[in-house]
Design an enzyme around this catalytic site. Structure first.
Site, PDB file in Angstrom:
ATOM      1  N   CYS A 224       0.872  -1.187   0.000  1.00 42.34           N
ATOM      2  CA  CYS A 224       0.000   0.000   0.000  1.00 42.34           C
ATOM      3  C   CYS A 224       0.905   1.232   0.000  1.00 42.34           C
ATOM      4  O   CYS A 224       0.920   2.020   0.941  1.00 42.34           O
ATOM      5  CB  CYS A 224      -0.913   0.014   1.212  1.00 42.34           C
ATOM      6  SG  CYS A 224      -1.933  -1.473   1.403  1.00 42.34           S
ATOM      7  N   ALA A 225       1.663   1.401  -1.073  1.00 40.72           N
ATOM      8  CA  ALA A 225       2.780   2.341  -1.067  1.00 40.72           C
ATOM      9  C   ALA A 225       2.362   3.801  -1.036  1.00 40.72           C
ATOM     10  O   ALA A 225       3.056   4.638  -0.459  1.00 40.72           O
ATOM     11  CB  ALA A 225       3.671   2.086  -2.287  1.00 40.72           C
ATOM     12  N   GLY A 228       4.903   6.727  -1.236  1.00 44.04           N
ATOM     13  CA  GLY A 228       6.188   6.033  -1.159  1.00 44.04           C
ATOM     14  C   GLY A 228       7.089   6.428  -0.013  1.00 44.04           C
ATOM     15  O   GLY A 228       8.280   6.116  -0.037  1.00 44.04           O
ATOM     16  N   GLY A 229       6.554   7.063   1.018  1.00 50.12           N
ATOM     17  CA  GLY A 229       7.394   7.465   2.149  1.00 50.12           C
ATOM     18  C   GLY A 229       8.088   6.290   2.809  1.00 50.12           C
ATOM     19  O   GLY A 229       9.302   6.320   3.050  1.00 50.12           O
ATOM     20  N   LYS A 230       7.335   5.240   3.106  1.00 52.66           N
ATOM     21  CA  LYS A 230       7.934   4.065   3.748  1.00 52.66           C
ATOM     22  C   LYS A 230       8.774   3.266   2.748  1.00 52.66           C
ATOM     23  O   LYS A 230       9.759   2.633   3.138  1.00 52.66           O
ATOM     24  CB  LYS A 230       6.847   3.214   4.398  1.00 52.66           C
ATOM     25  CG  LYS A 230       6.180   3.897   5.589  1.00 52.66           C
ATOM     26  CD  LYS A 230       5.149   2.999   6.245  1.00 52.66           C
ATOM     27  CE  LYS A 230       4.520   3.699   7.440  1.00 52.66           C
ATOM     28  NZ  LYS A 230       3.753   4.902   7.047  1.00 52.66           N
ATOM     29  N   ASP A 246       0.086  -0.111  -5.249  1.00 58.18           N
ATOM     30  CA  ASP A 246      -1.031   0.557  -4.592  1.00 58.18           C
ATOM     31  C   ASP A 246      -2.303   0.234  -5.359  1.00 58.18           C
ATOM     32  O   ASP A 246      -2.277   0.079  -6.596  1.00 58.18           O
ATOM     33  CB  ASP A 246      -0.827   2.072  -4.540  1.00 58.18           C
ATOM     34  CG  ASP A 246      -1.709   2.727  -3.484  1.00 58.18           C
ATOM     35  OD1 ASP A 246      -1.228   2.929  -2.352  1.00 58.18           O
ATOM     36  OD2 ASP A 246      -2.891   3.005  -3.777  1.00 58.18           O
ATOM     37  N   ASP A 282       0.867  -0.851   4.795  1.00 60.54           N
ATOM     38  CA  ASP A 282       0.433   0.301   5.591  1.00 60.54           C
ATOM     39  C   ASP A 282      -1.009   0.547   5.157  1.00 60.54           C
ATOM     40  O   ASP A 282      -1.272   1.316   4.243  1.00 60.54           O
ATOM     41  CB  ASP A 282       1.334   1.504   5.297  1.00 60.54           C
ATOM     42  CG  ASP A 282       0.986   2.715   6.143  1.00 60.54           C
ATOM     43  OD1 ASP A 282       0.147   2.587   7.057  1.00 60.54           O
ATOM     44  OD2 ASP A 282       1.538   3.801   5.879  1.00 60.54           O
ATOM     45  N   CYS A 335      -2.191   4.052  10.652  1.00 57.09           N
ATOM     46  CA  CYS A 335      -2.032   5.279  11.439  1.00 57.09           C
ATOM     47  C   CYS A 335      -3.316   5.502  12.237  1.00 57.09           C
ATOM     48  O   CYS A 335      -3.915   6.573  12.213  1.00 57.09           O
ATOM     49  CB  CYS A 335      -1.698   6.479  10.553  1.00 57.09           C
ATOM     50  SG  CYS A 335      -2.881   6.809   9.232  1.00 57.09           S
TER      51      CYS A 335
END
Length: 382
Positions: A224-225, A228-230, A246, A282, A335
């Protein structure tokens, strides 16, 4: 713009948001149509709007109604400022006060700026931390940067940022995290950002990646990009064969440019093919851990929407489980602050999916400094 004119602008924007327009889009449209507004005016109006959205119920009570005018009035009263000095009707100022603008002290979950249906659930899930966390969600989140340690040491990144007027301090949530203490609005235009030395990323989000058992040579999927932070945080930790996916590929449209800037290699895929040594999801969630940054979500969430999100999370867990190699790792993150999306979701997955061992799980909240996050790391039996 005068301070009173800024209040009038915020009132108009809030009325459009309350009528259903997305906050970011509404602010952007106002900025484009308001050529007279300088950057300082736009930033001030934005702050007024987001402060009002974070405290929508309490400000509405204090301001006499859930309207743009009521929210701005409530915000002034909450801050101990006299609205009459701004609401004069002169020039571009809001119209003078009337009896209809009388407010009252917020009570119950309105005082915590939570919906009545959600307040009891959060109080049960958060226990003794409930009041402190509800209060934290009423205020702005700090600005954090992730240092790309594949390219630059933390201290060198601090020095480069300081040379551009951006002050930072290390944050204990992650060895790659810097909290911005001055000059936050300069980050996006800085050379450090343009050169891929730093990325904007919450410290708790960085801590999620820190929890993953990554090693050189692994085949890794960020399922679940999104932006793309992670993905990029993983790329900075080890030399990986890294894939990003995604459900809506459009969310990843900026990822190739970001990866190039960071010196990372990422393959985008719409149909990931296992097996992978590690799969991170995520997952879509209530967003309750990040309501300081995206306060609209607090008011858009309903019991039906939450139930729908929980069902999607379960589907994602079942799907990514099929992509993990024997002995490999499944990492699930949200989150969210709600147990139904976190611990209960993992327990349900293990109950219906034998052969998975829980290696670790961690819940982070704004009381730790960053956003609210949950991460669970499970290992598949050989």
């Amino acid at each position: 713009m005068t301070p009173a004119a800024r209040l009038s602008a915020a009132i108009g924007i809030l009325d459009r948001i309350l009528a259903g327009s997305p906050a970011e889009q509404t602010l952007t449209n106002w900025g484009r149509a308001s050529r007279f507004a300088g950057s300082g005016d736009r930033n001030a109006v934005r702050d007024l709007v987001f402060d009002a959205l974070r405290c929508r119920r309490s400000f509405a009570a204090l301001g006499g109604g859930e309207t743009g005018r009521g929210l701005i009035l409530g915000g002034l009263r909450s801050a101990g400022q006299d609205p009459e000095s701004f609401f004069t009707g002169e020039g571009h100022a809001p119209a003078p006060l009337t009896l209809a603008d009388a407010g009252q002290t917020p009570e119950g979950y309105a005082a915590h700026d939570l919906p009545d249906w959600l307040g009891p659930r959060m109080e049960q899930d958060l226990g003794a931390d409930f009041r402190a966390l509800a209060e934290a969600l009423r205020h702005r989140a700090p600005v954090f940067l992730r240092v790309n340690t594949a390219r630059c040491a933390l201290s060198d990144a601090q020095a480069a940022l300081a040379a551009e007027g951006i002050e930072t301090v290390p944050h204990p949530l992650s060895p790659t995290a810097l909290q911005v203490t001055g000059g936050a609005r300069k980050v996006a235009g800085s050379a450090a950002y343009a050169d891929g030395i730093v990325e904007l990323q919450d410290a708790a989000s960085q801590a999620v990646v820190d929890a993953l058992p990554l090693a050189d040579g692994q085949r890794v999927l960020d399922y679940c990009a999104g932006g793309g932070g992670k993905t990029l945080a993983m790329a900075a930790r080890a030399r990986l064969k890294l894939f990003a996916h995604d459900a809506d590929p459009r969310r990843m449209r900026d990822l190739p440019a970001r990866a190039k800037r960071a010196g990372a290699r990422v393959t985008l895929t719409e149909a990931p093919q296992g097996p992978f040594d590690l799969v991170l999801a995520d997952a879509p969630c209530s967003g309750s851990g990040s309501w300081r940054r995206a306060p609209e979500g607090k008011w858009l969430l309903t019991p039906d929407r939450l139930a729908g999100v929980i069902a999607v999370q379960a589907q994602i867990l079942d799907r990514i489980a099929t992509l993990v190699a024997p002995g490999g790792v499944l990492a699930y993150a949200t989150c969210s602050l709600l147990r139904a999306e976190n611990e209960a979701q993992i327990a349900a997955f293990q109950a219906r999916s034998p052969g998975w061992s829980l290696a670790s799980q961690r819940r982070l909240t704004p009381l730790d400094g960053g956003d609210g996050f949950f991460v669970a790391v499970l290992r598949r039996d050989q």
